[in-house]
Design an enzyme around this catalytic site. Structure first.
Site, PDB file in Angstrom:
ATOM      1  N   ASP A 198     -12.323  10.828   7.518  1.00 41.91           N
ATOM      2  CA  ASP A 198     -12.648   9.731   6.632  1.00 41.91           C
ATOM      3  C   ASP A 198     -13.493   9.008   7.762  1.00 41.91           C
ATOM      4  OD1 ASP A 198     -12.933   7.261   4.875  1.00 41.91           O
ATOM      5  OD2 ASP A 198     -11.424   8.653   3.679  1.00 41.91           O
ATOM      6  N   PRO A 231      -1.515  -4.193  10.994  1.00 39.84           N
ATOM      7  CA  PRO A 231       0.137  -4.519  11.015  1.00 39.84           C
ATOM      8  C   PRO A 231       0.766  -3.737  10.077  1.00 39.84           C
ATOM      9  CG  PRO A 231      -0.935  -6.579   9.925  1.00 39.84           C
ATOM     10  CD  PRO A 231      -2.064  -5.623  10.390  1.00 39.84           C
ATOM     11  N   ASP A 232       0.407  -3.176   8.975  1.00 37.68           N
ATOM     12  CA  ASP A 232       1.157  -2.240   7.919  1.00 37.68           C
ATOM     13  C   ASP A 232       0.993  -1.003   8.675  1.00 37.68           C
ATOM     14  OD1 ASP A 232       1.469  -4.406   6.742  1.00 37.68           O
ATOM     15  OD2 ASP A 232       0.119  -3.966   4.871  1.00 37.68           O
ATOM     16  N   ASP A 258     -12.677  11.409  17.269  1.00 41.23           N
ATOM     17  CA  ASP A 258     -14.006  11.088  16.498  1.00 41.23           C
ATOM     18  C   ASP A 258     -15.019  11.962  16.524  1.00 41.23           C
ATOM     19  OD1 ASP A 258     -15.878   8.725  15.637  1.00 41.23           O
ATOM     20  OD2 ASP A 258     -16.990   9.666  17.532  1.00 41.23           O
ATOM     21  N   HIS A 309     -12.543   2.226   4.595  1.00 41.27           N
ATOM     22  CA  HIS A 309     -12.209   3.203   3.814  1.00 41.27           C
ATOM     23  C   HIS A 309     -11.185   4.201   4.320  1.00 41.27           C
ATOM     24  CE1 HIS A 309     -12.550   7.042   1.224  1.00 41.27           C
ATOM     25  NE2 HIS A 309     -12.826   6.491   0.226  1.00 41.27           N
ATOM     26  N   ASN A 345       9.921  -6.046   7.738  1.00 36.86           N
ATOM     27  CA  ASN A 345       8.894  -5.260   7.069  1.00 36.86           C
ATOM     28  C   ASN A 345       8.675  -5.698   5.575  1.00 36.86           C
ATOM     29  OD1 ASN A 345       8.007  -3.909   9.319  1.00 36.86           O
ATOM     30  ND2 ASN A 345       9.100  -1.856   8.678  1.00 36.86           N
ATOM     31  N   VAL A 373      -7.865  24.061  -3.131  1.00 36.26           N
ATOM     32  CA  VAL A 373      -7.711  22.579  -2.961  1.00 36.26           C
ATOM     33  C   VAL A 373      -6.940  21.854  -4.018  1.00 36.26           C
ATOM     34  CG1 VAL A 373      -9.212  20.886  -2.540  1.00 36.26           C
ATOM     35  CG2 VAL A 373      -9.693  22.871  -1.614  1.00 36.26           C
ATOM     36  N   SER A 424     -10.931   8.650  -4.578  1.00 37.05           N
ATOM     37  CA  SER A 424     -10.314   8.414  -3.177  1.00 37.05           C
ATOM     38  C   SER A 424      -8.845   7.858  -3.260  1.00 37.05           C
ATOM     39  CB  SER A 424     -11.111   7.496  -2.402  1.00 37.05           C
ATOM     40  OG  SER A 424     -12.332   8.130  -2.091  1.00 37.05           O
TER      41      SER A 424
END
Length: 407
Positions: A24, A32-33, A43, A57, A74, A169, A218
């Site tokens: 992506d 933080p999550d 990359d 995204h 949490n 797929v 997505s």
């Protein structure tokens, strides 16, 4: 409306020990999550940092899969469906107007396999031309190495896009909160599953409050990738094909009676993680029930129940690049369709969850496949005007604590 009990799902599996590759725009590991969930990755754009996400995204997809909330216990932020899965970020798009060339994402798929990813999330697609040889070979490589490959069907209401249309797929369409197919979800005989994809809340640090809302296949793709991670964690001896078999055998058509699987709109039905983890489903053949590409990616074989090769497979091959497949959202949704997926962690400490208004581009303008604008910049005061460390207190149209999923 049947929804699953997230706590019951997590009692059975949280995705521990499973790596999900997110091919992506990169994943922001500082959100933080997602702290501690994001591996170094790689990359493929030449910029060097897969843990940077300028678009938002990839971070969004990663949070749907593996967010764990933040703060004391949490209890703030959001939870993904597989909160103990690891995310392998593979950046193939740096800026929102970059094209996602076959050669680029194919290299990322090869890398994901070699790094031990058990699930590969491809929340992008091309609705106008077939995946080229390089991309097909990469998908074949993943399938031959026991990896579950999940991709979105596309967002223009047309035929299933590529690479989702390739044999083997898991092609995922989107449904809304009523378990109805989203009007822009692409359809065809290659559809394998559907999942929530309308007005979905997810992490996005390009927004002022760190969260954003959008609709598209997505998001539904990320949910199915997370479900696959849950199953792979609980049943580590199952092959990728057997994992897919559990997902499609446990899916439901919900209130859509009389449909025959696979249906061209809903596939084998809406994914049900709890049922996929707990139903008595024989392991079955080791092969992929959705078919499989051969080593060269040039031909395919059908599985025992396979949807087989796409009728579109004779289209001219192209490596023109696939776009991210997300359309902007309008209102907050935490629990979608027949299943509850994203759980707001303040549900037990007085919060109602869910934002008021959402951003995103209009449903008429998906930006797919040319404009490639999965998320526009947030307008002033859009998003979540909550106090630091708290989730917004606006009314949530869906229950915060879903009951146990029914069969």
């Amino acid at each position: 409306m049947n929804v699953f009990d997230a706590d019951a799902v997590w009692a059975a599996s949280q995705g521990e020990g499973v790596t999900v590759a997110v091919v992506d725009t990169g994943v922001d590991s500082s959100h933080p999550d997602l702290s501690g969930q994001v591996l170094k990755g790689k990359d493929f754009t030449g910029d060097g940092n897969a843990q940077e996400d300028l678009v938002g995204h990839g971070t969004r997809m990663a949070s749907i899969i593996a967010a764990h909330g933040h703060g004391e216990g949490n209890k703030s932020g959001m939870m993904g469906l597989a909160p103990k899965a690891k995310i392998l970020p593979l950046r193939v798009i740096r800026k929102r107007d970059d094209k996602n060339q076959d050669e680029t994402w194919a290299a990322a798929v090869h890398y994901a396999v070699d790094q031990g990813a058990k699930v590969i999330n491809l929340s992008f697609g091309d609705e106008y031309s077939q995946t080229g040889v390089t991309g097909r070979e990469a998908i074949a490589y993943a399938e031959m190495h026991d990896v579950v490959v999940v991709a979105g069907t596309g967002n223009n209401g047309g035929d299933v896009g590529y690479p989702a249309a390739l044999p083997g797929v898991v092609a995922v369409g989107a449904v809304d909160k009523e378990a109805n197919l989203w009007e822009n979800s692409n359809t065809g005989k290659q559809v394998a599953l559907t999942a929530p994809g309308v007005d979905i809340l997810a992490a996005n640090k390009t927004r002022s409050q760190g969260y954003g809302i959008a609709s598209g296949t997505s998001d539904s793709t990320a949910y199915v990738s997370a479900a696959a991670a849950l199953v792979r964690a609980k049943y580590p001896d199952l092959t990728a094909g057997q994992v897919i078999n559990r997902l499609i055998k446990s899916a439901t058509f919900a209130n859509h009676k009389g449909l025959k699987a696979p249906d061209e709109q809903y596939g084998y039905g809406i994914v049900r993680p709890y049922s996929a983890l707990t139903m008595n489903i024989p392991a079955g053949p080791k092969g992929n029930p959705l078919g499989q590409l051969d080593a060269s990616g040039s031909t395919s074989t059908d599985g025992s129940k396979g949807t087989g090769a796409s009728a579109q497979a004779e289209k001219k091959s192209s490596s023109s690049g696939a776009a991210l497949i997300v359309v902007g959202g309008v209102v907050a949704v935490v629990i979608i369709g027949a299943i509850a997926f994203v759980v707001m962690r303040n549900r037990r400490n007085g919060g109602n969850g869910g934002p008021g208004s959402g951003g995103g581009i209009s449903p008429q303008g998906s930006g797919y496949p040319n404009a490639q604008q999965p998320y526009p910049n947030a307008a002033p005061n859009q998003g979540y005007p909550a106090a630091p460390g708290q989730f917004p207190q606006q009314p949530n149209p869906y229950t915060q604590q879903p009951p146990r999923q029914g069969q």
